[in-house]
Scaffold this active site. Structure first.
Site, PDB file in Angstrom:
ATOM      1  N   PRO A 187       0.831  -1.211   0.000  1.00  0.00           N
ATOM      2  CA  PRO A 187       0.000   0.000   0.000  1.00  0.00           C
ATOM      3  C   PRO A 187       0.867   1.262   0.000  1.00  0.00           C
ATOM      4  CG  PRO A 187      -0.690  -1.554   1.711  1.00  0.00           C
ATOM      5  CD  PRO A 187       0.621  -2.039   1.196  1.00  0.00           C
ATOM      6  N   PRO A 188       0.282   2.397  -0.367  1.00  0.00           N
ATOM      7  CA  PRO A 188       1.032   3.657  -0.340  1.00  0.00           C
ATOM      8  C   PRO A 188       1.454   4.015   1.086  1.00  0.00           C
ATOM      9  CG  PRO A 188      -0.986   3.892  -1.633  1.00  0.00           C
ATOM     10  CD  PRO A 188      -1.069   2.576  -0.940  1.00  0.00           C
ATOM     11  N   GLY A 189       2.640   4.566   1.204  1.00  0.00           N
ATOM     12  CA  GLY A 189       3.108   5.057   2.494  1.00  0.00           C
ATOM     13  C   GLY A 189       3.741   4.025   3.391  1.00  0.00           C
ATOM     14  N   LYS A 192       8.259   1.855   0.760  1.00  0.00           N
ATOM     15  CA  LYS A 192       8.961   1.210  -0.354  1.00  0.00           C
ATOM     16  C   LYS A 192      10.101   2.095  -0.851  1.00  0.00           C
ATOM     17  CE  LYS A 192       5.154   0.837  -2.686  1.00  0.00           C
ATOM     18  NZ  LYS A 192       4.226   1.311  -1.643  1.00  0.00           N
ATOM     19  N   HIS A 407     -26.795   7.469  20.724  1.00  0.00           N
ATOM     20  CA  HIS A 407     -26.230   6.682  19.617  1.00  0.00           C
ATOM     21  C   HIS A 407     -24.868   6.104  19.993  1.00  0.00           C
ATOM     22  CE1 HIS A 407     -25.806   5.895  15.189  1.00  0.00           C
ATOM     23  NE2 HIS A 407     -24.519   5.872  15.545  1.00  0.00           N
ATOM     24  N   GLU A 408     -23.962   6.942  20.482  1.00  0.00           N
ATOM     25  CA  GLU A 408     -22.624   6.461  20.829  1.00  0.00           C
ATOM     26  C   GLU A 408     -22.653   5.546  22.052  1.00  0.00           C
ATOM     27  OE1 GLU A 408     -20.215   6.802  18.843  1.00  0.00           O
ATOM     28  OE2 GLU A 408     -21.331   8.170  17.517  1.00  0.00           O
ATOM     29  N   HIS A 411     -23.397   2.106  20.714  1.00  0.00           N
ATOM     30  CA  HIS A 411     -22.209   1.473  20.147  1.00  0.00           C
ATOM     31  C   HIS A 411     -21.295   0.940  21.250  1.00  0.00           C
ATOM     32  CE1 HIS A 411     -22.803   2.257  15.954  1.00  0.00           C
ATOM     33  NE2 HIS A 411     -22.787   3.583  16.074  1.00  0.00           N
ATOM     34  N   ASP A 483     -23.011   3.962   9.549  1.00  0.00           N
ATOM     35  CA  ASP A 483     -23.002   2.634  10.180  1.00  0.00           C
ATOM     36  C   ASP A 483     -23.679   1.601   9.288  1.00  0.00           C
ATOM     37  OD1 ASP A 483     -21.785   3.745  12.414  1.00  0.00           O
ATOM     38  OD2 ASP A 483     -23.709   4.211  13.371  1.00  0.00           O
TER      39      ASP A 483
END
Length: 603
Positions: A187-189, A192, A407-408, A411, A483
């Site tokens: 993946p990028p970052g 490499k 809501h939180e 979760h 969600d």
């Protein structure tokens, strides 16, 4: 232009020079008449027939003796009228010569300047086929393998290449042939290019760095010429290393496009010819990097060209800890900063993301008027990178704030009560970016495999916020849109790729090629419409089951949900230990399995 200068110069030489003062031009007949009339005082006769002299009134004159004319009366006429006669020597002054040559010199200089300017403009065309590789020969990058934290396996693979170039006889005595090419994918970052710089710093050989896009031009054949020049330069400097960054710019699969690109195909063909024509004794190794290995041409990946493929994935927790230590070196860290905790909270972060995280934490410390980076700075930096900028002016309405807290809280409680769920680290209702609230979970250990139980718990956790709104407020809101999208995507992958549907059976329709840039590869659907209908039904079943599990959990713990909601409204941010206290258990204690309904029903 040059011809004009020559004509002007010749004309200056042919035109007779005039003496200072008033000079009168007389014809030959007029001159004889003036001599006979006694109006001429002196004459001077040059070897080329030019005549000059002075009249009795002091005026100078010039004339010329006609070529081929034999006139003995002219000399007698001069003697009869007592005219003083002198002869002019055949000489020309240096100043007059230089003055006459000046126009030619100016024209020639202008001609040369225009020619040189034209060559400079054409140098782009003349040198367009030259390689644009940057050579690190006497001055190499200061990066070493010590600057690359983690990735011991990748460093070992590349170290063997460097060792082969330094000590080829060791491998030759054992009958081993060094690799011709090493392809680094990931993946990028993930580091490499950093690893390639470390190779340049560790190797005692010239290192030629070039990007894949530098071979692509609008002129057909330029890319192939640059490839030839690049490898010719590498052979002259052998043993040497050629590093090609973003090789997918020229190495894409041939014949897979509707519109062919002759320039790219010619460049790739030349690359294949150069790598296949390597003599192992030349000691030239190609290292390439890409984050799109799925688009590379198979001929480029066969043994004999890129013999090794080194995968550099996203760093694991232990490697993230080491990367954070490298980027934190030289920065003043507070005693409350635990890089291990920061590493746990950054799953999916690349090396570049971790460097940015440390830098953002330092910025937050300076913004707070401190020179020491504390744990709160890393927390703020985490929120800034993952959620976005927190705007205090974008305050929520009281009803909205309560809805977000509910809501939180949903979760957090479902996550804390799930058997396979990751521990809750923080719950906040402070808006940041597009998120109105966040429930952060930190895995204890790095997962390499995800079981069906873990994925089903993840679906229930995603449904927990929406279910909590329905239980407490009597209706849902648009806050659950993200969600639902995430849960639908996860359920689709469980059915279509992971074979976790009893109805569909153990089949997988996922792509076999890794896609490191995110998103799905655009491809035709490899199954029938009836199979798609079964997939849709199975996805809906998984989501309904997750919703029922979240509903049962929050209904059984409604009192704890109300307490957590009020605590969030009071403090706006609650840590994981306080969530455990609300549930009446010791922080970090495993979730009680009996508290979660694991039964699966179908409609």
């Amino acid at each position: 232009m040059l011809i004009v200068g020559v004509v002007l110069t010749v004309a200056l030489f042919l035109v007779p020079s005039r003496t200072a003062g008033n000079v009168e031009q007389l014809g030959y007949s007029q001159l004889k008449s003036d001599i006979a009339a006694g109006q001429v005082t002196s004459v001077a006769i040059g070897p080329d027939g030019n005549i000059s002299g002075t009249l009795t009134n002091g005026t100078g004159f010039t004339s010329s003796y006609p070529l081929g004319l034999q006139d003995p009366q002219f000399a007698q006429l001069l003697d009869q009228h007592n005219v003083q006669v002198t002869t002019q020597p055949a000489r020309t002054s240096i100043s007059s010569v230089l003055l006459n040559l000046l126009p030619l010199a100016i024209v020639v200089g202008l001609f040369l300047w225009v020619g040189r300017a034209s060559r400079r403009q054409l140098s782009g065309l003349g040198g367009i086929g030259r390689s644009r590789g940057k050579v690190f020969d006497t001055e190499r990058p200061g990066t070493t393998f010590a600057d690359v934290a983690g990735y011991e396996g990748a460093k070992r693979e590349v170290t063997e290449v460097v060792d082969f170039l330094k000590q080829p006889d060791r491998y030759r005595r054992a009958g081993a042939v060094g690799p011709k090419g090493v392809l680094m994918v990931g993946p990028p970052g993930t580091g490499k290019t950093l690893l390639a710089r470390a190779v340049a710093g560790e190797a005692g050989v010239p290192f030629i760095s070039v990007t894949g896009s530098s071979f692509v031009e609008m002129f057909v054949g330029v890319g192939a010429a640059r490839v030839r020049d690049l490898f010719a330069d590498a052979r002259r400097r052998a043993p040497s290393i050629v590093f090609i960054d973003e090789i997918d710019a020229i190495g894409q699969r041939r014949g897979g496009q509707l519109v062919s690109n002759d320039e790219r195909d010619q460049t790739l063909n030349q690359m294949l010819a150069e790598m296949d024509g390597f003599d192992p004794a030349t000691g030239v190794v190609v290292i390439a990097a890409t984050n799109r290995p799925e688009v590379l041409d198979p001929a480029l990946l066969r043994p004999g060209r890129f013999d090794r493929q080194v995968v550099i994935p996203l760093p694991a927790q232990r490697e993230r800890r080491a990367i954070l230590a490298v980027h934190s070196g030289g920065k003043p860290l507070g005693p409350d900063v635990d890089l291990g905790v920061v590493a746990r909270g950054t799953p999916g972060f690349s090396g570049a993301d971790l460097a940015n995280l440390v830098n953002e934490a330092a910025i937050f410390a300076v913004r707070a008027g401190r020179q020491v980076i504390e744990a709160v700075d890393f927390a703020e930096a985490w929120d800034r990178l993952l959620l976005g900028h927190r705007d205090s002016s974008n305050a929520l309405l009281p009803d909205e704030k309560r809805a977000v807290a509910v809501h939180e809280g949903g979760h957090a409680l479902v996550a804390a009560l799930s058997e396979h769920g990751d521990p809750v680290a923080k719950v906040t209702i402070l808006p940041a970016g597009q998120a109105l609230g966040v429930t952060q979970q930190l895995p204890i250990d790095e997962r390499h495999l995800q079981s069906a139980g873990y994925l089903k718990d993840s679906l229930a956790i995603r449904m927990g916020g929406r279910v909590a709104e329905q239980i407490v407020l009597g209706e849902t809101s648009t806050g659950a849109a993200d969600d639902l999208a995430g849960a639908t995507d996860l359920a689709t992958r469980m059915v279509r790729e992971f074979g976790m549907s009893p109805t569909l059976g153990p089949v997988g329709f996922g792509s076999r090629n890794p896609t490191y840039l995110g998103g799905e590869e655009v491809r035709s659907r490899p199954y029938a419409e009836a199979t798609q209908r079964v997939i849709d039904e199975e996805v809906a079943t998984l989501l309904r089951d997750a919703e029922r599990r979240a509903t049962a959990t929050l209904t059984d713990h409604r009192h704890e949900l109300d307490r957590l909601t009020e605590l969030l409204l009071e403090r706006e941010t609650v840590n994981g230990a306080e969530v455990d206290e609300i549930l009446g258990r010791i922080p970090g204690q495993p979730s009680p399995v009996a508290a979660v309904d694991h039964t699966t029903t179908r409609s």
